[in-house]
Design an enzyme around this catalytic site. Structure first.
Site, short mmCIF file in Angstrom:
data_model
loop_
_atom_site.label_atom_id
_atom_site.label_comp_id
_atom_site.label_asym_id
_atom_site.label_seq_id
_atom_site.Cartn_x
_atom_site.Cartn_y
_atom_site.Cartn_z
N TRP A 241 2.13 1.73 -3.49
CA TRP A 241 1.12 2.36 -4.34
C TRP A 241 1.20 3.89 -4.22
CZ3 TRP A 241 -1.80 0.88 -8.27
CH2 TRP A 241 -2.15 -0.45 -8.42
N TRP B 131 -20.42 9.78 -21.48
CA TRP B 131 -20.98 9.74 -20.13
C TRP B 131 -22.41 10.25 -20.12
CZ3 TRP B 131 -17.84 7.01 -17.24
CH2 TRP B 131 -16.46 7.08 -17.42
N ASN C 286 -11.25 1.94 2.35
CA ASN C 286 -10.71 1.81 0.99
C ASN C 286 -11.51 0.84 0.13
OD1 ASN C 286 -8.60 2.54 -0.95
ND2 ASN C 286 -8.07 0.39 -0.85
N TRP D 176 -9.50 6.81 -8.75
CA TRP D 176 -10.69 7.03 -9.60
C TRP D 176 -10.47 6.53 -11.02
CZ3 TRP D 176 -15.65 7.88 -8.97
CH2 TRP D 176 -16.09 8.26 -7.69
N TRP E 17 -15.71 10.03 -14.26
CA TRP E 17 -14.91 9.84 -13.05
C TRP E 17 -14.42 11.16 -12.45
CZ3 TRP E 17 -9.97 11.76 -13.35
CH2 TRP E 17 -9.41 11.91 -14.63
N GLU F 133 0.84 -1.21 0.00
CA GLU F 133 0.00 0.00 0.00
C GLU F 133 0.87 1.26 0.00
OE1 GLU F 133 -3.48 0.08 -0.26
OE2 GLU F 133 -2.95 -1.98 -0.80
#
Length: 425
Positions: A255, A283, A318, A359, A336, A252
């Protein structure tokens, strides 16, 4: 003659790279902080929890510095105004600070560097908020990674004790009476509750992190993201613990480095899809449906619980972040960027690189993203991660509200719309 140490995403006095180098310069050091109106003027909420968090931390730092006979010097205004003020107030011979990788921060630092250079004042910057930055972990041909797994393997191969070595705290702060930290009300903001996560976590939690992290009803995550965001803890110290206790937790942290690296090399992701073809998606962007998502009124309890938790606390688990993001982009076919912007307003731990990366991962448009045909089923996600409805029950009482859209219908529609856009490219 003094040196200024400009605090930003590194709000601590120990194991802090710029402060270490400033104190080693031989000049008395004044820690400074800017409540940047370029940022504050864009905040919509006058009771912003992040400002309360920062203000609380600055107050604590001030108390630590007063014990050393020194003080923080906190300025409210633009960075240019702040340094014009400080260079008149003190005989500034150098400014020390740590790197920031966001586009605004890079522009800000470039402007301040030019401003100081005109006065003959050097501007020193250091790596502090990540373990590896910029080009430190790249492919063998020198190109940046865009897939996490090979990046993480190279990251771990490169890691050794040198990169986790702490910067020892030193002495040498400028001696002067304490200066007042501006009150939130002086800046046009209101105080909020300050029930913030603790930065001291139990070893047992880290040891079992891989087994508990996906269940939002369990106290199984570190809740350290806000402390990492504002640098109230050292990433080096935390990575050292993670390396010893839990590789999943270490991943993590990797990341975080990965998304900061992506933002550095591909700053266009702030406004564009990493995979350009995804900007061709048609969209639906239904404003009423977006509002229902924001308010936690979609009729999907796990989605609604997450959004209500976010609105009430500034935090969302999360696993639930992935579910609500997938729901917005796939079930409702809403861009998004709308969801990302809403999270940016609400999250206590808001971080541009991680928020954007998350996202775009959910939408399928990012680097190393979930494929577009992966559409989370909120009901199955609930059965897997909150089967006893303990998390949902805390935030949602009306379990039988009609859904805003049926899952099978939404999934079919998403696959058609995504597929059409990607075929054109």
């Amino acid at each position: 003659m003094v040196a200024l140490c400009w605090l930003r995403r590194d709000l601590r006095l120990s194991d802090q790279a710029a402060l270490y180098h400033a104190l080693r310069s031989g000049m008395p050091v004044i820690p400074v902080f800017i409540f940047d109106t370029n940022i504050l003027n864009d905040l919509e909420d006058r009771a912003d929890k992040r400002l309360q968090f920062i203000h609380d931390v600055l107050t604590q730092l001030q108390q630590q510095l007063v014990k050393k006979g020194s003080t923080l010097d906190v300025f409210y205004g633009t960075p240019e105004q702040a340094f014009a003020h400080w260079t008149k107030r003190y005989k500034v011979k150098a400014v020390f600070t740590n790197h920031d990788y966001e586009p605004y921060a890079r522009e800000r630092d470039a402007a301040v560097s030019v401003q100081l250079k005109a006065l003959g004042i050097p501007f020193h910057t250091y790596k502090d908020q990540v373990i590896f930055e910029k080009d430190e972990v790249v492919k063998d041909n020198g190109e940046p990674y865009t897939v996490f797994t090979p990046y993480s393997k190279k990251w771990k191969l490169k890691l050794n004790d040198f990169y986790l070595k702490p910067y020892p705290a030193g002495e040498g702060f400028y001696q002067q009476p304490p200066l007042p930290v501006p009150a939130l009300s002086d800046m046009g903001f209101e105080a909020t509750d300050n029930n913030f996560p603790d930065k001291d976590i139990e070893e047992a939690l880290l040891r079992h992190y891989d087994k508990t992290r996906d269940f939002p009803a369990v106290d199984g995550t570190s809740r350290l993201s806000v402390h990492l965001r504002f640098g109230t803890i050292s990433i080096r110290a935390l990575a050292q613990r993670a390396r010893q206790l839990n590789e999943v937790f270490l991943n993590e942290l990797i990341w975080r480095d990965f998304y900061q690296m992506i933002l550095w090399h591909f700053p266009q992701v702030v406004h564009q899809s990493f995979k350009k073809e995804y900007d061709g998606i048609m969209w639906r962007n239904n404003e009423k449906e977006f509002q229902r998502w924001c308010e936690g009124q979609t009729g999907y309890p796990i989605v609604d619980a997450g959004m209500r938790e976010l609105n009430a606390t500034g935090y969302m688990h999360n696993r639930v972040r992935m579910i609500v993001a997938s729901f917005l982009t796939k079930h409702l076919l809403i861009d998004w960027r709308w969801g990302e912007a809403y999270f940016a307003k609400k999250l206590l731990d808001y971080d541009l690189a991680a928020n954007n990366g998350g996202w775009q991962w959910a939408a399928g448009s990012g680097c190393d993203a979930a494929p577009y045909f992966r559409v989370f089923n909120p009901t199955l996600q609930t059965q897997k991660f909150d089967k006893d409805l303990l998390y949902i029950g805390k935030w949602v009482t009306e379990i039988d509200s009609p859904p805003i859209v049926e899952h099978d219908v939404a999934r079919k529609r998403a696959l058609e719309v995504y597929g059409k856009a990607l075929k054109k490219s």
